[in-house]
Design a protein around this motif. Structure first.
Motif, PDB file in Angstrom:
ATOM      1  N   HIS A  17      37.436  36.713  44.707  1.00  0.00           N
ATOM      2  CA  HIS A  17      38.141  37.995  44.871  1.00  0.00           C
ATOM      3  C   HIS A  17      38.334  38.327  46.353  1.00  0.00           C
ATOM      4  CE1 HIS A  17      38.262  39.154  40.594  1.00  0.00           C
ATOM      5  NE2 HIS A  17      37.136  38.462  40.518  1.00  0.00           N
ATOM      6  N   ARG A  20      41.165  35.963  47.664  1.00  0.00           N
ATOM      7  CA  ARG A  20      42.488  36.417  47.179  1.00  0.00           C
ATOM      8  C   ARG A  20      42.957  37.633  47.994  1.00  0.00           C
ATOM      9  NH1 ARG A  20      41.237  36.920  42.507  1.00  0.00           N
ATOM     10  NH2 ARG A  20      42.137  34.975  41.758  1.00  0.00           N
ATOM     11  N   ASN A  21      42.043  38.592  48.178  1.00  0.00           N
ATOM     12  CA  ASN A  21      42.401  39.813  48.899  1.00  0.00           C
ATOM     13  C   ASN A  21      42.839  39.487  50.335  1.00  0.00           C
ATOM     14  OD1 ASN A  21      42.597  42.683  49.234  1.00  0.00           O
ATOM     15  ND2 ASN A  21      40.639  42.638  50.308  1.00  0.00           N
ATOM     16  N   GLU A 227      36.316  44.034  42.497  1.00  0.00           N
ATOM     17  CA  GLU A 227      37.388  44.261  43.499  1.00  0.00           C
ATOM     18  C   GLU A 227      37.013  45.384  44.460  1.00  0.00           C
ATOM     19  OE1 GLU A 227      41.162  44.680  41.540  1.00  0.00           O
ATOM     20  OE2 GLU A 227      41.159  42.587  40.914  1.00  0.00           O
TER      21      GLU A 227
END
Ligand code: NAD
Ligand code: TYD
Length: 351
Positions: A17, A20-21, A227
């Motif tokens: 995560h 990806r961010n 997230e």
């Protein structure tokens, strides 16, 4: 500004995560994901970004001094975000040595690689170490962990993480390396390996298998949607003060048994089962050795100094999480390999 950033453990649950961010939010950053792909690392977690031009995956071990030296030489990293670790408490009880190796020796090897590559010239560099609230020990029914709560780790996992935190601080104090550390509560969300409570329970309910609850199910954890943790990491990497520690938490405490009941209710609805059907699968099993009673984080420092707050409510987060596991049956089947099946049988047959 262009930056080269090394993210370790980026194929794991939280790391994927974070990667990806960063890849999506900062197209001008070059993100190198360095991961050994242990049982917990899975490149399927990143298929949506793996062809992006600012993303590179490198397979390797954080204990591999030579490979790290090559990597730092090739990419001239501005910063490191270090998530690679052995992360499961139950495994640390049966196999402490792999936790000592990766979490302690691996972290020092990485610190050394950064120190050598940066030639003790710290300007523009940052080493960010991701840690856990478990280093603070266990709480009774009252109180919270603060950034200055004395460390009191009680499992081989938390002791190895505590040790790595101390080493990171020692590199700051002794050599002046610019570091920052965050200690987060329990995460949940998509891509978590199904040895951890939430995905294990969701998967077992789906397959009408027993739901193993340790002891009386009265242990308390503070749950944060993954997230929200990834956003906190972004904020702390960019705005955290050098040498500081930040606690991250969800302000969302649940006893394990209440949480398992909540998952049963949600899953009964999703699977069109009569209410109460899944709860019949709940099975109390032998308690974890040295099971910490309660973790609860005070994260006012992060909220007041950097303006962070969780954005996903528990109801929303559980809805997203359950839907993800139900929609990603192939992902679940792929990670439930022969090796994991052996671990599962060994772990739960004894109980
Ligand atoms: P995870 O077990 O899902 O992923 C760990 C990743 O590290 C995997 O991709 C694995 O392949 C990789 N890895 C393991 N050993 C390695 C090695 N020697 N070299 C390179 N890569 C290696 O873990 P997670 O839950 O995503 O946790 C990530 C970090 O966050 C850990 O440092 C953990 O201590 C910390 N943390 C986790 C939680 C949580 O609730 N999961 C909460 C707070 C802090
Ligand atoms: P876990 O997800 O392993 O995280 P941690 O131990 O790092 O908090 O476990 C969360 C809680 O759930 C913990 O109190 C142990 C408990 N637990 C069970 O009751 N049954 C299980 O099968 C597992 C894996 C955990």
């Amino acid at each position: 500004m262009n930056k080269n950033i090394l993210i370790t453990g980026g194929a794991g649950f939280i790391g994927s995560h974070v990667v990806r961010n960063f890849v999506n939010k900062y197209p001008h950053y070059n993100i190198i994901n360095f991961d050994l792909l242990t049982y917990a690392g899975n490149l399927e977690n990143l298929t949506d970004i793996d062809s992006k031009s600012n993303y590179t995956f490198v397979k390797g071990d954080i204990c591999d001094e030579k490979l790290l030296a090559e990597l730092f030489g090739k990419y001239n990293f501005d910063g490191v975000i270090h998530l690679a670790a052995e992360s499961h408490v139950d495994r640390s009880i049966t196999d402490p040595m792999s936790f000592i190796r990766t979490n302690i020796v691996g972290t020092v090897t990485l610190l050394n690689a950064a120190k050598i590559a940066w030639k003790d010239n710290w300007e523009g560099h940052r080493f960010y170490h991701i840690s856990t609230d478990e280093v603070y020990g266990s709480l009774g029914s009252e109180g919270f962990f603060y950034e200055d709560t004395p460390y009191d780790p009680r499992s081989p996992y938390s002791a190895s993480k505590a040790s790595s935190d101390h080493l990171v601080r020692a590199y700051n104090h002794t050599y002046g390396m610019p570091i920052v550390i965050s200690n987060c509560s329990n995460n949940y969300g998509p891509n978590q390996f199904p040895e951890k409570l939430l995905p294990l329970i969701i998967n077992n309910i789906k397959n009408s298998k027993a739901l193993p609850v340790y002891g009386k199910g009265e242990n308390i954890r503070d749950w944060l949607y993954v997230e929200d943790h990834a956003h906190a990491i972004d904020l702390i990497y960019h705005q955290g003060k050098n040498g500081e520690t930040y606690n991250i938490g969800g302000g969302n405490e649940w006893t394990n048994i209440k949480l398992v009941h909540k998952l049963c209710e949600i899953m009964d609805g999703k699977l069109n089962r009569t209410p109460g059907t899944s709860a019949q699968l709940i099975t109390y099993v032998k308690d974890r050795a040295g099971h910490d009673l309660r973790y609860a984080i005070d994260c006012k420092k992060l909220e007041s100094e950097l303006g962070w707050a969780p954005t996903v409510t528990f109801d929303e987060g559980l809805e997203k999480t359950v839907n993800w596991y139900l929609q990603n049956i192939d992902w679940m089947q792929n990670v439930l390999s022969g090796d994991y099946e052996k671990y599962y049988l060994n772990q739960y047959q004894k109980r």
